[in-house]
Design an enzyme around this catalytic site. Structure first.
Site, PDB file in Angstrom:
ATOM      1  N   LYS A  53       0.812  -1.217   0.000  1.00  0.00           N
ATOM      2  CA  LYS A  53       0.000   0.000   0.000  1.00  0.00           C
ATOM      3  C   LYS A  53       0.856   1.283   0.000  1.00  0.00           C
ATOM      4  CE  LYS A  53      -4.059  -2.036   2.300  1.00  0.00           C
ATOM      5  NZ  LYS A  53      -4.995  -1.915   3.459  1.00  0.00           N
ATOM      6  N   TYR A  93     -12.350  -1.692  -3.563  1.00  0.00           N
ATOM      7  CA  TYR A  93     -12.833  -1.849  -2.184  1.00  0.00           C
ATOM      8  C   TYR A  93     -14.352  -1.679  -2.089  1.00  0.00           C
ATOM      9  CZ  TYR A  93      -8.359  -2.181   0.379  1.00  0.00           C
ATOM     10  OH  TYR A  93      -7.165  -2.608   0.915  1.00  0.00           O
ATOM     11  N   PHE A 106     -15.118   4.176   7.115  1.00  0.00           N
ATOM     12  CA  PHE A 106     -13.747   4.505   6.709  1.00  0.00           C
ATOM     13  C   PHE A 106     -13.542   4.458   5.190  1.00  0.00           C
ATOM     14  CE2 PHE A 106     -13.914  -0.047   7.876  1.00  0.00           C
ATOM     15  CZ  PHE A 106     -13.501  -0.637   6.694  1.00  0.00           C
ATOM     16  N   ARG A 137      -2.127 -14.228   4.737  1.00  0.00           N
ATOM     17  CA  ARG A 137      -2.823 -13.542   5.838  1.00  0.00           C
ATOM     18  C   ARG A 137      -2.014 -13.670   7.137  1.00  0.00           C
ATOM     19  NH1 ARG A 137      -7.029 -10.056   4.515  1.00  0.00           N
ATOM     20  NH2 ARG A 137      -7.143 -10.040   6.779  1.00  0.00           N
ATOM     21  N   THR A 191      -5.394  -6.833  10.900  1.00  0.00           N
ATOM     22  CA  THR A 191      -5.685  -5.550  10.242  1.00  0.00           C
ATOM     23  C   THR A 191      -5.144  -4.370  11.043  1.00  0.00           C
ATOM     24  OG1 THR A 191      -7.723  -6.564   9.407  1.00  0.00           O
ATOM     25  CG2 THR A 191      -7.553  -4.158   9.259  1.00  0.00           C
ATOM     26  N   ARG A 215       2.503  -6.270   9.302  1.00  0.00           N
ATOM     27  CA  ARG A 215       1.793  -5.141   9.909  1.00  0.00           C
ATOM     28  C   ARG A 215       2.362  -4.786  11.276  1.00  0.00           C
ATOM     29  NH1 ARG A 215      -4.171  -6.908   7.597  1.00  0.00           N
ATOM     30  NH2 ARG A 215      -4.243  -5.435   5.858  1.00  0.00           N
ATOM     31  N   ASN A 226      -2.006   0.398   6.721  1.00  0.00           N
ATOM     32  CA  ASN A 226      -1.451  -0.830   7.294  1.00  0.00           C
ATOM     33  C   ASN A 226      -0.636  -1.656   6.304  1.00  0.00           C
ATOM     34  OD1 ASN A 226      -3.576  -1.698   5.788  1.00  0.00           O
ATOM     35  ND2 ASN A 226      -4.695  -2.683   7.456  1.00  0.00           N
ATOM     36  N   HIS A 283      -2.377  -5.328   1.557  1.00  0.00           N
ATOM     37  CA  HIS A 283      -3.683  -5.969   1.373  1.00  0.00           C
ATOM     38  C   HIS A 283      -3.432  -7.410   0.992  1.00  0.00           C
ATOM     39  CE1 HIS A 283      -7.625  -7.041  -0.215  1.00  0.00           C
ATOM     40  NE2 HIS A 283      -6.948  -7.623  -1.194  1.00  0.00           N
ATOM     41  N   GLU A 305      -9.830 -10.483  -7.549  1.00  0.00           N
ATOM     42  CA  GLU A 305      -8.854  -9.403  -7.373  1.00  0.00           C
ATOM     43  C   GLU A 305      -7.685  -9.555  -8.348  1.00  0.00           C
ATOM     44  OE1 GLU A 305     -10.054  -8.738  -2.683  1.00  0.00           O
ATOM     45  OE2 GLU A 305      -8.054  -9.479  -3.140  1.00  0.00           O
TER      46      GLU A 305
HETATM   47  N1  UDP Z   1      -9.712  -0.224   7.429  1.00  0.00           N
HETATM   48  C1  UDP Z   1      -9.771   1.007   8.100  1.00  0.00           C
HETATM   49  N2  UDP Z   1     -10.413   1.072   9.320  1.00  0.00           N
HETATM   50  C2  UDP Z   1     -10.999  -0.026   9.886  1.00  0.00           C
HETATM   51  C3  UDP Z   1     -10.940  -1.257   9.214  1.00  0.00           C
HETATM   52  C4  UDP Z   1     -10.294  -1.334   7.979  1.00  0.00           C
HETATM   53  O1  UDP Z   1      -9.263   2.007   7.598  1.00  0.00           O
HETATM   54  O2  UDP Z   1     -11.549   0.083  10.994  1.00  0.00           O
HETATM   55  C5  UDP Z   1      -9.013  -0.304   6.131  1.00  0.00           C
HETATM   56  C6  UDP Z   1      -7.632  -0.979   6.252  1.00  0.00           C
HETATM   57  O3  UDP Z   1      -6.744  -0.358   5.324  1.00  0.00           O
HETATM   58  C7  UDP Z   1      -7.947  -2.408   5.853  1.00  0.00           C
HETATM   59  C8  UDP Z   1      -8.974  -2.187   4.749  1.00  0.00           C
HETATM   60  O4  UDP Z   1      -9.776  -1.102   5.219  1.00  0.00           O
HETATM   61  O5  UDP Z   1      -6.792  -3.096   5.448  1.00  0.00           O
HETATM   62  C9  UDP Z   1      -9.857  -3.367   4.437  1.00  0.00           C
HETATM   63  O6  UDP Z   1     -10.463  -3.804   5.638  1.00  0.00           O
HETATM   64  P1  UDP Z   1     -10.558  -5.365   5.980  1.00  0.00           P
HETATM   65  O7  UDP Z   1     -11.479  -5.498   7.151  1.00  0.00           O
HETATM   66  O8  UDP Z   1     -10.888  -6.128   4.750  1.00  0.00           O
HETATM   67  O9  UDP Z   1      -9.078  -5.720   6.500  1.00  0.00           O
HETATM   68  P2  UDP Z   1      -7.899  -6.572   5.822  1.00  0.00           P
HETATM   69  O10 UDP Z   1      -8.536  -7.690   5.040  1.00  0.00           O
HETATM   70  O11 UDP Z   1      -7.084  -5.644   4.957  1.00  0.00           O
HETATM   71  O12 UDP Z   1      -7.086  -7.096   6.996  1.00  0.00           O
HETATM   72 MG    MG Z   2     -10.022  -7.650   3.631  1.00  0.00          MG
END
Ligand code: UDP
Ligand code: MG
Length: 140
Positions: free
Chosen positions: A11, A51, A59, A87, A93, A104, A114, A117, A128
């Site tokens: 990112k 997204y 957010f 993952r 996250t 992370r 973070n 992705h 994707e």
């Molecule tokens: N995100 C955020 N605030 C939150 C949760 C998620 O800004 O409270 C952003 C963050 O960049 C995250 C992305 O939205 O990576 C996608 O969220 P997801 O829950 O899918 O998390 P990920 O799969 O990336 O761990």
């Molecule tokens: Mg996700």
């Protein structure tokens, strides 16, 4: 376990801090092979389409602005159980919850910014990958 492919993004917070190589080393050390990779600068609309599943979340707008704020590195990672393995390597996250040694935990700046992705399931991985790469770009 089957050989799998997953979609990954390094990112803008990470490309800005010149962390592409450090993050790629984490993938390779975990046995994930980078089988496709390109550095691109998304528009906000392109980030929003990627997204779209989060469109109703509070957010979402900030996330789309962030993803369009600097270049990203889009990648396809291949390996045994690649989706779950990636993952694990990424960590939670929110970096405050991420296990020590994960990308992370080491690099993320906040829950939003973070660093990476990663796809969460086989169907989203396939969608994707197809959003960013043509079959001709997947060389294995
Ligand atoms: N995100 C955020 N605030 C939150 C949760 C998620 O800004 O409270 C952003 C963050 O960049 C995250 C992305 O939205 O990576 C996608 O969220 P997801 O829950 O899918 O998390 P990920 O799969 O990336 O761990
Ligand atoms: Mg996700």
């Amino acid at each position: 376990m089957a050989l799998e492919r997953t979609f990954s993004i390094i990112k803008p917070d990470a490309t800005r801090r010149n962390l592409t190589g450090a993050i790629n080393k984490k993938f390779e050390d975990a046995g994930l092979r980078i089988v496709a990779q390109k550095r691109i600068h998304l528009t906000k609309a392109q980030a929003g389409a990627f997204y779209a599943v989060h469109a109703e979340r509070p957010f979402y707008d900030e996330l789309c602005e962030f993803m369009a704020s600097a270049p990203i590195v889009a990648q396809v990672l291949e390996g045994e159980g690649a989706i779950a393995k990636n993952r694990e390597v990424m960590g939670a996250t929110n970096p405050a919850d991420a296990d020590a040694g994960t990308i992370r935990a080491e690099f993320a700046e906040s829950v939003g910014e973070n660093s990476v992705h990663g796809s969460d399931a086989p169907d989203t991985a396939a969608e994707e990958i197809a959003y960013f790469f043509s079959g001709l770009e997947l060389v294995g």
